[in-house]
Design an enzyme around this catalytic site. Sequence first.
Site, PDB file in Angstrom:
ATOM      1  CG  ASP A  79      -2.055   0.993   1.136  1.00 30.41           C
ATOM      2  OD1 ASP A  79      -2.218   1.626   0.083  1.00 30.41           O
ATOM      3  OD2 ASP A  79      -2.785   1.147   2.137  1.00 30.41           O
ATOM      4  CE  LYS A  80      -0.963   6.832  -2.015  1.00 34.41           C
ATOM      5  NZ  LYS A  80      -1.551   8.174  -2.249  1.00 34.41           N
ATOM      6  CG  HIS A  81      -0.208   7.435   4.546  1.00 34.28           C
ATOM      7  ND1 HIS A  81      -1.546   7.490   4.824  1.00 34.28           N
ATOM      8  CD2 HIS A  81       0.344   8.540   5.090  1.00 34.28           C
ATOM      9  CE1 HIS A  81      -1.805   8.583   5.522  1.00 34.28           C
ATOM     10  NE2 HIS A  81      -0.672   9.241   5.709  1.00 34.28           N
ATOM     11  CB  SER A  82      -0.369  10.729   0.088  1.00 33.82           C
ATOM     12  OG  SER A  82      -0.458  12.132   0.113  1.00 33.82           O
ATOM     13  CB  THR A 119      -8.577   8.548  -1.022  1.00 29.92           C
ATOM     14  OG1 THR A 119      -7.275   9.104  -1.182  1.00 29.92           O
ATOM     15  CG2 THR A 119      -8.776   7.447  -2.031  1.00 29.92           C
ATOM     16  NE  ARG A 167      -1.866  13.656  17.990  1.00 27.20           N
ATOM     17  CZ  ARG A 167      -1.729  13.249  16.718  1.00 27.20           C
ATOM     18  NH1 ARG A 167      -2.303  12.136  16.303  1.00 27.20           N
ATOM     19  NH2 ARG A 167      -1.022  13.941  15.885  1.00 27.20           N
ATOM     20  CB  SER A 182      -1.761   9.183  14.411  1.00 23.84           C
ATOM     21  OG  SER A 182      -2.988   9.395  13.785  1.00 23.84           O
ATOM     22  CE  LYS A 186      -5.095   6.833  11.095  1.00 21.52           C
ATOM     23  NZ  LYS A 186      -5.330   8.180  11.494  1.00 21.52           N
ATOM     24  CE  LYS A 187      -2.699   4.035   4.308  1.00 21.15           C
ATOM     25  NZ  LYS A 187      -3.275   3.555   3.049  1.00 21.15           N
TER      26      LYS A 187
HETATM   27  N1  URA Z   1      -3.117  11.930   9.777  1.00 23.58           N
HETATM   28  C1  URA Z   1      -3.350  11.019  10.753  1.00 23.58           C
HETATM   29  O1  URA Z   1      -3.949   9.983  10.533  1.00 23.58           O
HETATM   30  N2  URA Z   1      -2.886  11.285  11.999  1.00 23.58           N
HETATM   31  C2  URA Z   1      -2.201  12.401  12.298  1.00 23.58           C
HETATM   32  O2  URA Z   1      -1.801  12.568  13.420  1.00 23.58           O
HETATM   33  C3  URA Z   1      -1.979  13.346  11.269  1.00 23.58           C
HETATM   34  C4  URA Z   1      -2.443  13.078   9.997  1.00 23.58           C
END
Ligand code: URA
Length: 431
Positions: A79-82, A119, A167, A182, A186-187
């Site tokens: 996968d990719k995260h931006s 997305t 936060r 964070s 999730k990823k």
């Molecule tokens: N995106 C996230 O999921 N968490 C953060 O803390 C900042 C951006």
Amino acid sequence: MDARAIIAAVRRKETPTAEELSWFANGLAQGTVSDAQAGAFAMAVCLNGLSDAGRVSLTQGMRDSGDVLRWDLPGPVLDKHSTGGVGDCVSLILAPVLAACDVYVPMISGRGLGHTGGTLDKLEAIPGLSVDVTERRFAKIVRDVGCAIVSATGQIAPADKRLYAIRDVTATVESIDLITASILSKKLAAGLEGLVLDVKCGSGAFMKTPDDARALATALVGASNGAGCKTEALITDMNAPLAPALGNAVEVAVCMEVLSGNVAAAPRLYELSVALCCQLLEMHGVTDAQARVTRAIQSGTAMEKFGQMVAAMGGPPDMADDWHTHLPKAPVTFAVLADRAGAVAAINGEALGLTVVALGGGRRIETDKINPAVGLTDMVDLGQSLSQGDRLCTVHAATDADAQEAAQSVRRAITIGEAANVGPLIIERIT
Ligand code: URA
């Protein structure tokens, strides 16, 4: 264990043990750590930081606070995260392209944040499509099609869900350690073998300078590899929108053009999508990545995968063939023209993103309903030479008044001057 001792350790600039951070993350998910303790912990981390090892432990603890998906598939799970930008619809291209290269992409994505598009909001511009699927359905689509792009269920990284909300109201969002844990919790809960990160930098990104982007990319790559997921990052330029369209349906349309092989429709978007796909494939031993990615697009296989994914998620079964008719269109279009000749010297990406939000393409408060049809298209390029009266972009709006207001914002966001400094799209690779 005692939350107070863990908070006190961070306050003294010591690193709690992996067991302690895992216990704390679990306590966030289960509600045995109070809001006050979570806020104090976040502030202590924000002020004093965690060591590299602490960052990995917190990431793992938050990942494991809910369901972690497991796969048994005949290909790599990548996968990719931006970190978010404007006109950044790479995910909609990358996922089906990788699926066409025999990779599995279980992409858990987000919604728009601040001035950046999300997305999930873009995908939901496709009539009938739902990004809220059960984990069982998600697994089936990934297995059958090769890719699915969905929202996180409540069982994915619940510790992050709680800590993120705390936060947000305790001035502790801007911590590289907390951002890293964070994003990655999730990823990595998607059960990935490999991840590529697109850390954006410039006027349309959250990180405005290369130094800030490098610090975040280094923390993310270190923590993700430390948590057992092979990860590399590209630091990429966000001083101009990645695609010439900003919005939801209009970005899906640009992706459809690229997946149809019309590279000229969005050259920067194409270049970065290909680079990120190749980075992932090469990390997993593919030696002819560029050729495979190009073939996936030019042969139409990636477009077929996109169509199959859309159909499996409730969208029109003929999206790949007939996307023009399915995407919603705004009732008002308005050409914004240059009021003088010159070169496009600067584009304020954040201001353009906020223009789309003001048109109704993003949310100002959580409960806002998005208008999928609005946005900006035909956006000028940084450095482009203009004569007076040339088009800066086209506004797609719900009303004439919205269009006029957006046109003013666009004119303020684009500086026409003598010369433009256009840097490379890919600034650095962090491996
Ligand atoms: N995106 C996230 O999921 N968490 C953060 O803390 C900042 C951006």
